[in-house]
Design an enzyme around this catalytic site. Structure first.
Site, mmCIF file in Angstrom:
data_model
loop_
_atom_site.group_PDB
_atom_site.id
_atom_site.type_symbol
_atom_site.label_atom_id
_atom_site.label_comp_id
_atom_site.label_asym_id
_atom_site.label_seq_id
_atom_site.Cartn_x
_atom_site.Cartn_y
_atom_site.Cartn_z
ATOM 1 N N GLY A 116 -4.791 -10.394 -5.576
ATOM 2 C CA GLY A 116 -4.099 -9.420 -4.734
ATOM 3 C C GLY A 116 -4.983 -8.601 -3.818
ATOM 4 O O GLY A 116 -4.615 -7.483 -3.437
ATOM 5 N N ASN B 119 -5.649 -9.229 -0.687
ATOM 6 C CA ASN B 119 -4.954 -9.088 0.604
ATOM 7 C C ASN B 119 -3.801 -8.099 0.497
ATOM 8 O O ASN B 119 -3.552 -7.324 1.427
ATOM 9 C CB ASN B 119 -4.461 -10.447 1.105
ATOM 10 N N MET C 78 1.050 -18.449 -4.767
ATOM 11 C CA MET C 78 0.707 -19.857 -4.889
ATOM 12 C C MET C 78 1.902 -20.695 -5.353
ATOM 13 O O MET C 78 1.818 -21.469 -6.306
ATOM 14 C CB MET C 78 -0.487 -20.029 -5.837
ATOM 15 N N LEU D 95 8.163 -22.310 -1.552
ATOM 16 C CA LEU D 95 9.430 -21.573 -1.498
ATOM 17 C C LEU D 95 10.586 -22.527 -1.207
ATOM 18 O O LEU D 95 10.422 -23.512 -0.483
ATOM 19 C CB LEU D 95 9.349 -20.507 -0.404
ATOM 20 N N ASN E 228 2.488 -15.454 6.217
ATOM 21 C CA ASN E 228 1.555 -15.920 5.189
ATOM 22 C C ASN E 228 0.150 -15.825 5.750
ATOM 23 O O ASN E 228 -0.052 -15.906 6.955
ATOM 24 C CB ASN E 228 1.868 -17.379 4.839
ATOM 25 N N HIS F 114 -3.492 -17.774 5.347
ATOM 26 C CA HIS F 114 -4.062 -19.017 4.811
ATOM 27 C C HIS F 114 -5.546 -19.076 5.162
ATOM 28 O O HIS F 114 -5.927 -18.780 6.293
ATOM 29 C CB HIS F 114 -3.328 -20.228 5.400
HETATM 30 C C1 GAR Z 1 -6.720 -15.651 -0.083
HETATM 31 O O1 GAR Z 1 -7.939 -16.197 0.357
HETATM 32 C C2 GAR Z 1 -5.567 -16.282 0.658
HETATM 33 O O2 GAR Z 1 -5.857 -16.549 2.004
HETATM 34 C C3 GAR Z 1 -5.384 -17.556 -0.121
HETATM 35 O O3 GAR Z 1 -5.598 -17.208 -1.459
HETATM 36 C C4 GAR Z 1 -6.440 -16.075 -1.527
HETATM 37 C C5 GAR Z 1 -5.723 -14.986 -2.280
HETATM 38 O O4 GAR Z 1 -6.575 -13.916 -2.544
HETATM 39 N N1 GAR Z 1 -4.090 -18.084 0.078
HETATM 40 C C6 GAR Z 1 -3.802 -19.377 -0.047
HETATM 41 O O5 GAR Z 1 -4.614 -20.226 -0.341
HETATM 42 C C7 GAR Z 1 -2.348 -19.721 0.214
HETATM 43 N N2 GAR Z 1 -2.145 -21.130 0.115
HETATM 44 P P1 GAR Z 1 -5.988 -12.484 -2.871
HETATM 45 O O6 GAR Z 1 -5.011 -12.680 -4.031
HETATM 46 O O7 GAR Z 1 -7.181 -11.693 -3.294
HETATM 47 O O8 GAR Z 1 -5.321 -11.966 -1.648
#
Ligand code: GAR
Length: 187
Positions: free
Chosen positions: A12, A14, A89, A92, A106, A108
């Site tokens: 979490g 982000n 992850m 949907l 989102n 990515h």
């Molecule tokens: C982040 O790097 C995000 O961009 C990626 O997972 C990480 C989550 O980190 N998202 C994906 O790969 C989506 N397919 P966080 O939980 O610390 O935000």
């Protein structure tokens, strides 16, 4: 301020960046709800410490559409107007994507359309790329697809491993995501 719901599955960071940015007086959104499909996701503690309501429930044993309807109900109850996926992850269901069309974003960890899917940092290294980054995009039915709202680029450096590269990208994610979301809401 526009009411935002954030969906997480893990750390979490982000989500935390989005919450942090929301405290600025000129930020056009507030975080109304954090949702997690992993009941012990680390990010939930941060949300709680910031006084943000949360809805956490495991998707295990539920049909995708059924679980998504539960999440949608929680978002509705919280008066959410925009949804931000932040390390959520889970794919949907089409109904959920339809319902939030144009109002769900989102982040990515790649320069889309390159490197959709998982393990982007390792795949970028394996391919010998010299540039990498992150993308914020509107969510459509297709995985890691949908109109691009903003991107941030980082160099791939000599001696990088996936962790080092992920760290460099993540720093940019934390700046990019609040900006891109604010821009979408203002437009
Ligand atoms: C982040 O790097 C995000 O961009 C990626 O997972 C990480 C989550 O980190 N998202 C994906 O790969 C989506 N397919 P966080 O939980 O610390 O935000």
């Amino acid at each position: 301020k526009a009411r935002v719901g954030i969906l997480i599955s893990g750390r979490g960071s982000n989500m935390a960046a989005l919450i942090e940015a929301s405290h600025a007086s000129d930020c056009p959104y507030e975080v109304a709800l954090v949702v997690s499909n992993v009941p012990d996701a680390a990010g939930l503690a941060y949300a709680a410490a910031n006084g943000i309501p949360q809805f956490a429930a495991s998707h295990k044993g539920m049909k995708r559409a059924e679980f998504d309807a539960l999440v949608d109900g929680a978002l509705r109850d919280a008066g959410v107007e925009y949804v931000a996926l932040a390390g959520y992850m889970r794919l949907l269901s089409p109904a959920f994507v339809d319902r939030w069309a144009g109002r769900m974003v989102n982040i990515h960890p790649s320069l889309l359309p390159a490197y959709k899917g998982l393990d982007t940092h390792q795949r970028v290294l394996d391919a010998g790329e010299t540039r990498h980054g992150a993308t914020v995009h509107l969510v459509t039915a297709e995985l890691d697809d949908g109109p691009i709202l903003a991107q941030a680029e980082v160099p791939v450096l000599e001696g990088d491993d996936a962790e080092a590269l992920a760290r460099r990208v993540l720093i940019e994610e934390h700046k990019l995501y609040p900006q891109a979301l604010a821009e979408l809401i203002r437009r």
